[in-house]
Design a protein around this motif. Structure first.
Motif, PDB file in Angstrom:
ATOM      1  N   ILE A 176      11.117  17.317  15.195  1.00 13.69           N
ATOM      2  CA  ILE A 176      12.299  16.559  15.283  1.00 13.69           C
ATOM      3  C   ILE A 176      12.438  15.997  16.366  1.00 13.69           C
ATOM      4  O   ILE A 176      13.316  14.774  16.535  1.00 13.69           O
ATOM      5  N   ALA A 177      12.042  16.288  17.544  1.00 12.44           N
ATOM      6  CA  ALA A 177      12.210  15.674  18.694  1.00 12.44           C
ATOM      7  C   ALA A 177      11.499  14.205  18.628  1.00 12.44           C
ATOM      8  O   ALA A 177      12.294  13.219  19.210  1.00 12.44           O
ATOM      9  N   LEU A 178      10.508  14.046  18.112  1.00 15.79           N
ATOM     10  CA  LEU A 178       9.958  12.847  17.938  1.00 15.79           C
ATOM     11  C   LEU A 178      10.706  11.732  16.916  1.00 15.79           C
ATOM     12  O   LEU A 178      11.159  10.635  17.148  1.00 15.79           O
ATOM     13  N   LEU A 179      11.127  12.479  15.826  1.00 14.64           N
ATOM     14  CA  LEU A 179      11.989  11.723  14.788  1.00 14.64           C
ATOM     15  C   LEU A 179      13.408  11.513  15.411  1.00 14.64           C
ATOM     16  O   LEU A 179      13.608  10.350  15.293  1.00 14.64           O
ATOM     17  N   GLY A 180      13.972  12.288  16.038  1.00 15.83           N
ATOM     18  CA  GLY A 180      15.446  12.011  16.584  1.00 15.83           C
ATOM     19  C   GLY A 180      15.250  10.879  17.656  1.00 15.83           C
ATOM     20  O   GLY A 180      16.219  10.007  17.663  1.00 15.83           O
ATOM     21  N   GLY A 181      14.115  10.877  18.555  1.00 18.50           N
ATOM     22  CA  GLY A 181      14.089   9.827  19.301  1.00 18.50           C
ATOM     23  C   GLY A 181      13.918   8.561  18.628  1.00 18.50           C
ATOM     24  O   GLY A 181      14.748   7.459  19.177  1.00 18.50           O
ATOM     25  N   TRP A 182      13.346   8.429  17.905  1.00 20.63           N
ATOM     26  CA  TRP A 182      13.030   7.146  16.879  1.00 20.63           C
ATOM     27  C   TRP A 182      14.462   6.969  16.365  1.00 20.63           C
ATOM     28  O   TRP A 182      14.934   5.506  16.313  1.00 20.63           O
ATOM     29  N   ILE A 183      15.193   7.749  15.640  1.00 19.45           N
ATOM     30  CA  ILE A 183      16.436   7.474  14.990  1.00 19.45           C
ATOM     31  C   ILE A 183      17.381   6.852  16.237  1.00 19.45           C
ATOM     32  O   ILE A 183      18.222   5.999  15.848  1.00 19.45           O
ATOM     33  N   TRP A 184      17.388   7.635  17.223  1.00 17.90           N
ATOM     34  CA  TRP A 184      18.291   7.077  18.503  1.00 17.90           C
ATOM     35  C   TRP A 184      18.004   5.855  18.751  1.00 17.90           C
ATOM     36  O   TRP A 184      19.210   5.136  18.839  1.00 17.90           O
ATOM     37  N   LYS A 185      16.815   5.242  19.206  1.00 18.42           N
ATOM     38  CA  LYS A 185      16.611   4.002  19.315  1.00 18.42           C
ATOM     39  C   LYS A 185      16.811   3.012  18.236  1.00 18.42           C
ATOM     40  O   LYS A 185      17.185   1.970  18.703  1.00 18.42           O
ATOM     41  N   VAL A 186      16.328   3.521  16.981  1.00 22.93           N
ATOM     42  CA  VAL A 186      16.522   2.269  15.976  1.00 22.93           C
ATOM     43  C   VAL A 186      17.905   2.349  15.455  1.00 22.93           C
ATOM     44  O   VAL A 186      18.352   0.959  15.205  1.00 22.93           O
ATOM     45  N   LEU A 187      18.403   3.472  15.205  1.00 18.60           N
ATOM     46  CA  LEU A 187      19.688   3.407  14.408  1.00 18.60           C
ATOM     47  C   LEU A 187      21.003   3.867  15.218  1.00 18.60           C
ATOM     48  O   LEU A 187      22.143   3.679  14.608  1.00 18.60           O
ATOM     49  N   GLY A 188      20.781   4.433  16.214  1.00 15.68           N
ATOM     50  CA  GLY A 188      22.014   4.816  17.077  1.00 15.68           C
ATOM     51  C   GLY A 188      22.438   6.261  16.978  1.00 15.68           C
ATOM     52  O   GLY A 188      21.843   6.977  16.017  1.00 15.68           O
ATOM     53  N   ILE A 189      23.288   6.719  17.922  1.00 11.95           N
ATOM     54  CA  ILE A 189      23.350   8.170  17.989  1.00 11.95           C
ATOM     55  C   ILE A 189      24.449   8.555  16.741  1.00 11.95           C
ATOM     56  O   ILE A 189      24.274   9.853  16.162  1.00 11.95           O
ATOM     57  N   GLU A 190      25.109   7.559  15.924  1.00 13.45           N
ATOM     58  CA  GLU A 190      25.790   8.040  14.925  1.00 13.45           C
ATOM     59  C   GLU A 190      25.047   8.505  13.793  1.00 13.45           C
ATOM     60  O   GLU A 190      25.220   9.643  13.223  1.00 13.45           O
TER      61      GLU A 190
END
Length: 215
Positions: A176-190
């Protein structure tokens, strides 16, 4: 750390492991517990890692603010942990599991969208409150341990199952740490916190399928 080492040297008792026991204990009757640990590990990692990042990188919180939040969260958990335990004893572990993650959905919404709803200063305060609130509702994770205790046939089985659940929990946090970092960078915190809210709803739905053991 030095003091902790000195105290540890004073511990008595046996610490030998049983070589005949498996390191992991998987049984079908505990499958729901393992799945709940997957959900909890994912939820925990999102807030443990990205909760402070939101405050620091998005709202510009300084070290003093974050340290104060850590302290408030620790004190709140220390005071409220016994009350959460009493709540589990009174209403049962299943309602606590469901209610915990339903509250989490609200926390996720404000974490991801507070800056769209309020001025930045107010949004930061909302997120700070969210951080403390998430620390408090995470205490409800002890309900899953009570669930294991309820369906275990012996204390040894309970300990082995909880130990395996912790391992499952830790494994999912890495992913989740890796996936979450990717989601934050690509799709945003929302999107990141929408995903976390969705996991919370899945956790509630899954917890709702638990049937307390009849004795």
């Amino acid at each position: 750390m030095l003091l902790a080492m000195l105290v540890s040297l004073k511990l008595s008792g046996q610490s030998r492991t049983d070589p005949n026991r498996s390191r992991f204990y998987f049984r079908r009757k505990f499958s729901k517990y393992y799945m709940l640990e997957v959900f909890y590990g994912a939820r925990k990692q999102v807030f443990f890692t990205f909760g402070p990042y939101v405050l620091i990188l998005f709202y510009g919180a300084d070290a003093g603010t974050v340290s104060l939040l850590f302290a408030i969260s620790a004190i709140a958990c220390f005071i409220l942990a016994p009350l959460v335990g009493k709540l589990i004893d009174r209403v049962g572990y299943k309602p606590v599991m469901i209610g915990d993650t339903l509250i989490l959905v609200i926390v996720c919404f404000f974490y991801g969208f507070a800056h769209h709803l309020f001025p930045m200063h107010t949004a930061m305060i909302v997120c700070c409150v969210n951080y403390v609130l998430d620390s408090v509702i995470s205490l409800a994770s002890m309900a899953s341990n009570v669930y294991v205790q309820d369906i275990s046939d012996s204390p040894e089985e309970m300990r082995a199952t909880i130990s395996t659940g912790i391992s499952v929990n830790h494994f999912i946090t890495i992913f989740i740490a890796l996936l979450g970092g990717w989601i934050w960078k690509v799709l945003g915190i929302e999107t990141l916190f929408l995903v976390s809210a969705f996991l919370g709803l899945c956790n509630s739905a899954y917890a709702a399928t638990i049937k307390p053991r009849t004795r």
